[in-house]
Enzyme design. Structure first.
Site, PDB file in Angstrom:
ATOM      1  N   ASP A 206       0.775  -1.310   0.456  1.00 29.65           N
ATOM      2  CA  ASP A 206       0.394  -0.024  -0.122  1.00 29.65           C
ATOM      3  C   ASP A 206       1.110   1.186   0.187  1.00 29.65           C
ATOM      4  OD1 ASP A 206       0.407   1.317   2.660  1.00 29.65           O
ATOM      5  OD2 ASP A 206      -0.749  -0.641   3.030  1.00 29.65           O
ATOM      6  N   ILE A 207       0.033   2.845  -0.232  1.00 25.59           N
ATOM      7  CA  ILE A 207       0.792   3.572  -0.249  1.00 25.59           C
ATOM      8  C   ILE A 207       1.936   4.289   0.676  1.00 25.59           C
ATOM      9  CG2 ILE A 207      -1.092   5.270   0.273  1.00 25.59           C
ATOM     10  CD1 ILE A 207       0.079   6.969  -2.048  1.00 25.59           C
TER      11      ILE A 207
END
Length: 310
Positions: A136-137
């Site tokens: 994820d970011i």
């Protein structure tokens, strides 16, 4: 008694498969359709076979059949859309270890305009890079990318239960009860989950580092497991995927390419045959030396002395 003379029957010639007309020729030449698409990362072989059975794949305007082979000039369509399958031509397998920083997303195009990992990789022609899983970011660390779709599918498939190891910095008091819950299993929104291993790695007070191992790739799984116990994850770094560690001196936005020996070991791990390489005597493309991330590296990362948790 007179016998009737035998009539000379014309000799029947055996026709070479390459001279046959019609769809049967596609069972004699070329490469199997599902193998070509799996190598290109379109889907796994099993899923492509299901598409064929469902009538979703067309070759030259007719429904594809199991066992069909693609030949030069064939037009392939999936759900009515043309697939440029020629770019999935056979080429040596390559695998990169990419250091994804916080803020980058693992996708080819982001509608929000955020930076994507694929702009940091060398260009491939023909073919394309395929990411093995995602981060994820807000998570940094190791992302494997390859031009071999079948290898990527095998490394990601849930049935193989391949280990993913993370270095985690958490905020909050972690006692033995919490550690027991995390290893025995807790119920999340999408089912039960657990860590296969949890090891204390360093730190003092409420800021502590742990190394954790999971065998599945559910979205934000590591964070959600800790949050289920009231613990906040302040930093998360993937340091290993299967047998491949994050190279210690690799900096954000850079990559290291597996050499022939490392690649052979990874193919063997995935159950794929080794490949002959024309680059045996050449060094792998590197941006940093490859060495396993140690517990000392993680402790240094906490104080900002290395690039591991910048």
């Amino acid at each position: 008694m007179k016998t009737k003379p035998k009539k000379n029957r014309p000799t029947r010639r055996l026709q070479h498969p390459s001279n046959k007309k019609g769809p049967d020729r596609h069972y004699q030449e070329g490469e199997r359709l599902q193998k070509v698409l799996a190598r290109g990362g379109v889907a796994s072989r099993r899923e492509i076979e299901r598409w064929i059975e469902e009538g979703r794949l067309f070759v030259n305007g007719r429904k594809a059949r199991l066992g069909e082979r693609l030949q030069e000039g064939d037009k392939l369509q999936l759900n009515g859309r043309v697939l440029r399958w020629e770019k999935f031509a056979v080429q040596p397998t390559r695998v990169l270890c990419y250091y994804k920083p916080v803020g980058e997303v693992v996708t080819r195009r982001d509608p929000e305009g955020r930076p994507v990992i694929f702009t940091q990789l060398p260009k491939l022609s023909p073919g394309r890079w395929i990411a093995v899983g995602r981060l994820d970011i807000n998570t940094q660390g190791l992302i494997l990318v390859t031009n071999n779709g079948e290898l990527a599918n095998r490394l990601m498939h849930p049935s193989r239960e391949i280990e993913r190891e993370y270095a985690v910095r958490v905020l909050g008091k972690v006692d033995e009860t919490i550690l027991k819950n995390l290893t025995e299993g807790v119920l999340l929104d999408d089912g039960e989950a657990r860590f296969d291993r949890v090891e204390f790695s360093g730190g003092e007070g409420t800021n502590r580092w742990y190394r954790v191992v999971v065998k599945e790739g559910r979205n934000r799984l590591v964070r959600r497991l800790w949050e289920s116990q009231g613990i906040t994850v302040s930093r998360l770094l993937r340091i290993r995927y299967g047998p491949v560690p994050l190279p210690e001196k690799l900096r954000a936005h850079t990559y290291y390419e597996l050499d022939h020996k490392e690649l052979r070991q990874l193919l063997e791990f995935a159950g794929l045959p080794a490949e002959k390489s024309g680059r045996d005597s050449e060094p792998a493309l590197r941006t940093a030396s490859a060495r396993r991330t140690t517990k000392k590296d993680e402790r240094n990362a906490c104080s900002g002395n290395t690039t591991i948790c910048r």
